[in-house]
Design a protein around this motif. Structure first.
Motif, PDB file in Angstrom:
ATOM      1  N   LEU A 232       0.829  -1.212   0.000  1.00 49.01           N
ATOM      2  CA  LEU A 232       0.000   0.000   0.000  1.00 49.01           C
ATOM      3  C   LEU A 232       0.861   1.258   0.000  1.00 49.01           C
ATOM      4  N   THR A 233       1.917   1.239   0.818  1.00 48.69           N
ATOM      5  CA  THR A 233       2.818   2.397   0.889  1.00 48.69           C
ATOM      6  C   THR A 233       3.487   2.643  -0.457  1.00 48.69           C
ATOM      7  N   ALA A 234       3.920   1.562  -1.113  1.00 49.32           N
ATOM      8  CA  ALA A 234       4.542   1.695  -2.435  1.00 49.32           C
ATOM      9  C   ALA A 234       3.543   2.237  -3.459  1.00 49.32           C
ATOM     10  N   ALA A 235       2.293   1.743  -3.397  1.00 54.29           N
ATOM     11  CA  ALA A 235       1.259   2.212  -4.331  1.00 54.29           C
ATOM     12  C   ALA A 235       0.951   3.694  -4.101  1.00 54.29           C
ATOM     13  N   LEU A 236       0.887   4.114  -2.841  1.00 58.83           N
ATOM     14  CA  LEU A 236       0.609   5.518  -2.522  1.00 58.83           C
ATOM     15  C   LEU A 236       1.764   6.420  -2.938  1.00 58.83           C
ATOM     16  N   TYR A 237       2.979   5.925  -2.780  1.00 57.22           N
ATOM     17  CA  TYR A 237       4.143   6.695  -3.208  1.00 57.22           C
ATOM     18  C   TYR A 237       4.107   6.909  -4.724  1.00 57.22           C
ATOM     19  N   LEU A 239       1.344   6.888  -6.634  1.00 57.86           N
ATOM     20  CA  LEU A 239       0.242   7.806  -6.931  1.00 57.86           C
ATOM     21  C   LEU A 239       0.621   9.247  -6.624  1.00 57.86           C
ATOM     22  N   GLN A 240       1.357   9.424  -5.525  1.00 56.46           N
ATOM     23  CA  GLN A 240       1.784  10.769  -5.153  1.00 56.46           C
ATOM     24  C   GLN A 240       2.691  11.364  -6.234  1.00 56.46           C
ATOM     25  N   ALA A 241       3.531  10.516  -6.833  1.00 55.11           N
ATOM     26  CA  ALA A 241       4.449  10.993  -7.869  1.00 55.11           C
ATOM     27  C   ALA A 241       3.735  11.264  -9.189  1.00 55.11           C
ATOM     28  N   GLU A 242       2.652  10.502  -9.460  1.00 57.65           N
ATOM     29  CA  GLU A 242       1.980  10.594 -10.754  1.00 57.65           C
ATOM     30  C   GLU A 242       0.814  11.576 -10.774  1.00 57.65           C
ATOM     31  N   LEU A 243       0.105  11.715  -9.649  1.00 62.82           N
ATOM     32  CA  LEU A 243      -1.099  12.547  -9.607  1.00 62.82           C
ATOM     33  C   LEU A 243      -0.844  13.825  -8.829  1.00 62.82           C
ATOM     34  N   GLN A 248      -2.455  16.335  -1.225  1.00 59.18           N
ATOM     35  CA  GLN A 248      -3.256  17.313  -0.498  1.00 59.18           C
ATOM     36  C   GLN A 248      -4.470  16.686   0.190  1.00 59.18           C
ATOM     37  N   ILE A 249      -4.934  15.543  -0.321  1.00 57.68           N
ATOM     38  CA  ILE A 249      -6.102  14.900   0.292  1.00 57.68           C
ATOM     39  C   ILE A 249      -5.708  13.698   1.161  1.00 57.68           C
ATOM     40  N   LEU A 250      -4.394  13.409   1.198  1.00 60.41           N
ATOM     41  CA  LEU A 250      -3.917  12.278   1.983  1.00 60.41           C
ATOM     42  C   LEU A 250      -3.188  12.804   3.214  1.00 60.41           C
ATOM     43  N   ASP A 251      -3.591  12.326   4.401  1.00 63.01           N
ATOM     44  CA  ASP A 251      -2.928  12.775   5.618  1.00 63.01           C
ATOM     45  C   ASP A 251      -2.545  11.583   6.494  1.00 63.01           C
ATOM     46  N   ILE A 252      -1.735  11.858   7.508  1.00 63.55           N
ATOM     47  CA  ILE A 252      -1.212  10.799   8.379  1.00 63.55           C
ATOM     48  C   ILE A 252      -2.325  10.065   9.142  1.00 63.55           C
ATOM     49  N   PRO A 253      -3.324  10.781   9.745  1.00 66.80           N
ATOM     50  CA  PRO A 253      -4.398  10.061  10.452  1.00 66.80           C
ATOM     51  C   PRO A 253      -5.138   9.068   9.557  1.00 66.80           C
ATOM     52  N   THR A 254      -5.392   9.453   8.296  1.00 67.75           N
ATOM     53  CA  THR A 254      -6.070   8.541   7.369  1.00 67.75           C
ATOM     54  C   THR A 254      -5.221   7.308   7.110  1.00 67.75           C
ATOM     55  N   LEU A 255      -3.917   7.511   6.890  1.00 67.57           N
ATOM     56  CA  LEU A 255      -3.013   6.380   6.669  1.00 67.57           C
ATOM     57  C   LEU A 255      -2.977   5.448   7.874  1.00 67.57           C
TER      58      LEU A 255
END
Length: 292
Positions: A232-237, A239-243, A248-255
Motif C-alpha cells: 500500500l505504501t509503495a502504491a501511494l508513493y 500515486l503521489q508521484a503521478e497525480l 493534499q487529500i492524503l494525511d497521516i491520520p487517514t493512513l
C-alpha cells in the motif's frame, strides 16, 4: 530419513509462504478499498473546490473597482477564493493553447478581463450556483458569468455512484477474502487432520486443539498484513508521484486508520478462517478423513 525431513520442511515453508502471499494480496485490495472509502469525501471536496467559474468584467472597469469587487466577493461565506485575470493574461493563456496570439491576426485583443471564482464544496452544485449567479449579476461591473453546469452535475452524480460502487466492492471483497483465506488455511491444516483426530481421542477439548492453529495463523496474518501495508505504501508513493494534488487529500491520520484496519483484518480473518477450518475436521468422522 534426513531427505524426507528436508523435503517436508521445504514443502512446509512453501505452503506457508504461499499462504502469506495470498493473504497479503487480499489485504492489499481490502486496504485500497478502505483508503478509497475514507478519501472519497475528501476527494469530492477537493474536486468541487477546484472547479471554478468566471465572472466576465465590462471593458470600462478600473483596477480599484476590481480590487473592491474581489474583496467583497471573498467576504461572502460561499466563496473560497478569487483570482483576477487581465485581458493581457487571458490573451497569453489563449496563445499557449492555440500557439498564436489572437491580436496578430485580429489586430486587437478580443478577450475581456475576468475574475476566476472557486466555491466552498458545499456550494459547488448547480442549485446553489444559480442563486449565487443571480446575486453576482447585481454588480454593475459584471458582463456575464461563465460556468460548466453540465460538468458540475456530472461530478455530483458520479460522486454518489462512486460511493455506492465502493460499498458494494467492499462487501464482495470481504466475502471473497474470507473464502480465499479460509481455503488457504484449510490446505495448511489438511496435513494435520489425523493429529486433530488423535487429540480428540485422548480427550483434548475443541478449544485446546484450536489454540495452536489459531496462534500459528495469527502470526501468518500479521506477517501478511505487514506485507500488504508495504505494498500500500509503495502504491501511494507511486500515486503521489503521478497525480498532482493527491498528497493534499492524503494525511497521516487517514493512513494510520487504513494501516490499523489492514492489520486487524489480517488477524481477524485469519482467526475466523482457522476456527472454521479446524471445526470442519473436529466434526468429521475418522473414516471420512481418508476421502477428503
Amino acid at each position: 530419513m534426513a531427505d524426507n525431513k528436508k523435503v517436508s520442511a521445504v514443502s512446509f515453508f512453501h505452503s506457508r509462504f504461499t499462504s502469506i502471499i495470498s493473504i497479503a494480496l487480499v489485504l492489499f485490495l481490502m486496504g485500497l478499498i478502505i483508503l478509497m472509502g475514507l478519501l472519497g469525501n475528501k476527494l469530492s471536496v477537493y474536486v468541487k473546490e477546484n472547479m471554478s467559474f468566471s465572472i466576465v468584467l465590462k471593458d470600462n472597469v478600473g483596477d480599484l473597482d476590481v480590487k473592491r469587487m474581489q474583496k467583497n466577493l471573498e467576504s461572502l461565506p460561499y466563496i473560497k477564493s478569487t483570482e483576477y485575470i487581465s485581458k493581457e493574461q487571458a490573451a497569453r493563456e489563449l496563445e499557449d493553447e492555440l500557439g498564436e496570439n489572437p491580436e496578430n491576426f485580429l489586430g486587437f485583443n478580443p478577450l475581456q478581463a475576468s475574475i476566476e471564482v472557486k466555491l466552498h464544496s458545499e456550494y459547488a452544485n448547480p442549485d446553489s450556483l444559480k442563486l449565487i449567479e443571480n446575486k453576482i449579476k447585481n454588480y454593475t461591473s459584471v458582463s456575464e458569468l461563465l460556468y460548466r453546469k453540465d460538468m458540475m452535475e456530472l461530478v455530483q452524480h458520479n460522486m454518489k455512484r462512486v460511493g455506492l460502487v465502493l460499498l458494494g466492492l467492499a462487501a464482495i471483497l470481504m466475502i471473497i477474502s474470507f473464502v480465499l483465506i479460509s481455503n488457504t488455511i484449510r490446505l495448511l491444516i489438511y496435513s494435520k487432520r489425523f493429529l486433530i483426530h488423535t487429540m480428540r481421542l485422548v480427550g483434548a477439548t475443541a478449544g485446546f486443539i484450536r489454540r495452536p492453529f489459531i496462534w500459528y495463523n495469527v502470526v501468518s496474518g500479521i506477517i501478511a498484513a505487514v506485507l500488504a501495508i508495504c505494498m500500500l505504501t509503495a502504491a501511494l508513493y507511486y500515486l503521489q508521484a503521478e497525480l498532482t494534488g493527491f498528497i493534499q487529500i492524503l494525511d497521516i491520520p487517514t493512513l494510520l486508520i487504513v494501516y490499523t484496519a489492514v492489520l486487524l483484518l489480517g488477524i481477524l480473518l485469519s482467526v475466523l478462517a482457522t476456527i472454521v477450518s479446524v471445526n470442519k475436521y473436529l466434526r468429521m468422522s475418522f473414516d471420512k478423513l481418508y476421502y477428503i
